[in-house]
Design an enzyme around this catalytic site. Structure first.
Site, mmCIF file in Angstrom:
data_model
loop_
_atom_site.group_PDB
_atom_site.id
_atom_site.type_symbol
_atom_site.label_atom_id
_atom_site.label_comp_id
_atom_site.label_asym_id
_atom_site.label_seq_id
_atom_site.Cartn_x
_atom_site.Cartn_y
_atom_site.Cartn_z
ATOM 1 C CB SER A 241 -28.760 69.829 4.718
ATOM 2 O OG SER A 241 -27.496 70.368 4.387
ATOM 3 C CG ASP A 298 -28.136 72.144 -3.044
ATOM 4 O OD1 ASP A 298 -27.352 72.910 -2.452
ATOM 5 O OD2 ASP A 298 -28.905 71.368 -2.443
ATOM 6 C CG HIS A 331 -29.008 73.409 0.715
ATOM 7 N ND1 HIS A 331 -28.568 72.176 0.290
ATOM 8 C CD2 HIS A 331 -28.813 73.420 2.055
ATOM 9 C CE1 HIS A 331 -28.105 71.491 1.314
ATOM 10 N NE2 HIS A 331 -28.255 72.216 2.413
#
Length: 359
Positions: A241, A298, A331
């Protein structure tokens, strides 16, 4: 009591719904309800099924399934099981996706084998006995933001390739011992030196302070190469991330690294929207090789952002750019030994081996 069984099935069903049918935002953002409610079930479908099965067996033994509430719970459990099967089938598409990505980006197609016993029965990251963790080493003078951990094999080999990992958290939170531990443990067990580092977050500094810290970690690793058995010519940077942003910026702004690895990375601007804070501003012909993995579902960093970054990089770079788009992935898919992450780790190992042999 039937109420307890109903509550259990509803809880698993709630997470399964968000894992299967998560609402994907139109633009990237720091967090979302779909992320918080869905990412665990999306990586742990087998444990969720075992929980449902055990609850159902207990409810049957207690006679709860003979009640109206118990039958409702059973119906929810059956529907949820179908959802968990969908999650597993999506995850199984990760392995061929990674293999195809490697063939497209590097011209090699690794044969990925998955540790099914670990995935199904014990997916939680547990440091192998052969690996030691040297915790909370200071690479700067700022206290907690300037601490790192070193993972290496206990027999302390020398001349080791090294992976430096930066955590996620939208530059607002996170810590060095959260994401990617299965990756760090695997590589360390196989003779790598792995480093996981904190860096300054919101409230501790402003951008580009986090990038300065990331560069400080790389410099620390090179200064201590002899002490920890590091091969200074085989340093890979990686991140999850916001950590993917850190890794990309380090790789593109002059740090001499072997390659960059970004897992569900963020590639936009930081702080006030200055374009110079985005990796897009630094794509170049002599960029090091990249391995980028991103989920097509995501719920935080939209997949279109990853696609644009990869397209920009491929448009100018003369080095390999491997892009693995992971079917069904949300994610934060790098926390557990899941089907998805184990497939990605195998791809990273093959990528790193190819880079070390040919570039």
């Amino acid at each position: 009591m039937p109420i307890g069984y109903l509550f259990t099935t509803l809880l698993v069903a709630w997470g399964t719904f968000f894992a299967v049918a998560a609402r994907r935002p139109r633009r990237s953002r720091p967090s979302s309800l779909s992320f918080w409610f869905g990412f665990l079930l999306n990586e742990l479908p087998f444990l969720a099924f075992f929980w449902l099965l055990a609850s159902t067996v207990i409810a049957f033994g207690q006679g709860d399934l003979n009640t109206r509430i118990g039958r409702v719970g059973l119906g929810i459990a059956l529907i949820t099981t179908v959802g968990l099967l969908v999650i597993v089938l999506r995850s199984l598409r990760t392995r061929p996706a990674v293999e195809v990505a490697m063939a497209d980006g590097l011209g090699i197609r690794p044969q990925i084998r998955l540790p099914w016993t670990r995935i199904v029965l014990f997916p939680f990251p547990l440091r192998p006995r052969t690996v030691e963790r040297i915790a909370d080493l200071a690479y700067g003078d700022l206290g907690r933001p300037n601490l790192l951990d070193v993972y290496r094999r206990r027999d302390r080999p020398t001349g080791c390739p090294t992976l430096i990992h930066f955590h996620g958290g939208a530059f607002r939170g996170g810590r060095k011992s959260r994401e990617a531990r299965p990756l760090l443990y695997r590589l360390a067990r196989r003779g790598w030196v792995c480093v996981s580092a904190n860096y300054r977050l919101a409230g501790e500094g402003s951008y580009p302070d986090p990038l300065a810290d990331a560069r400080g970690v790389i410099a620390w690793v090179r200064r201590h190469a002899d002490e920890y058995g590091v091969d200074p010519d085989a340093v890979f940077v990686a991140g999850s991330s916001a950590g993917g942003h850190q890794a990309a910026m380090c790789a593109l702004t002059g740090e001499p690294v072997a390659a960059a690895i970004s897992l569900y990375g963020y590639y936009g601007t930081v702080g006030g929207g200055d374009p110079s804070t985005s990796p897009h501003a630094y794509v170049k012909a002599d960029a090091p090789p990249f391995f980028v993995a991103h989920g097509d579902r995501d719920t935080v960093v939209v997949v279109d952002d990853a696609r644009r970054f990869v397209a920009d990089l491929r448009g100018v770079s003369t080095r390999p750019v491997v892009y693995a788009e992971l079917p069904g992935a949300h994610h934060t898919f790098d926390v557990f030994h899941s089907i998805r992450l184990e497939s990605v780790i195998a791809g990273i190992e093959a990528f790193a081996a190819a880079i070390r042999n040919y570039y």
